[in-house]
Motif scaffolding. Sequence first.
Motif: not given
Length: 124
Positions: A3-9
Amino acid sequence: MKITLPIVTKDELGKDGKRIFVYEERAMEADFSLGMQLRWEAKFPELAAQCSVTDYAARVAKMPSDAASLLSKLKCIYCFLETDMSFLEFIRLFDFTKKEYVQELVHRIGEAFKVMLDGAAEKN
C-alpha cells in the motif's frame, strides 16, 4: 502486497521563516490475512467488540472522502499494515494542515480501501 501512502519526511521552518514541507510516496507491506483482525482487536478493542475490521472498513468506506473521515479510515489502514509502530507514531507520519497533501492522502486511502474491500468480497 504493498500500500503506497504519502509520508511526511520534512516539516520545519526555514531560515527565512517559511515552512519547508516535503513528503514522499512510501510503499508499506499490507497484510489482509487474519493478522489484520488480530491487530484490530489488540489496538482498538472497543471498536472490535462491536464489529470486525472488515465490517468497520466497509462502513467507513461509505463516509465522504474528506479530511473529517480520515482518522476512522486511518485506523483501518493501520490494521491492514504489518508494522511495529504504535497508532500514534503511524498518525504522525501524516500532515493534516496542507490541503493538497490531504487530498492526495484521501485519494491513496481510497485506493487502499478498494484493494482491501475487493479482496474481502472475493473471500466471502
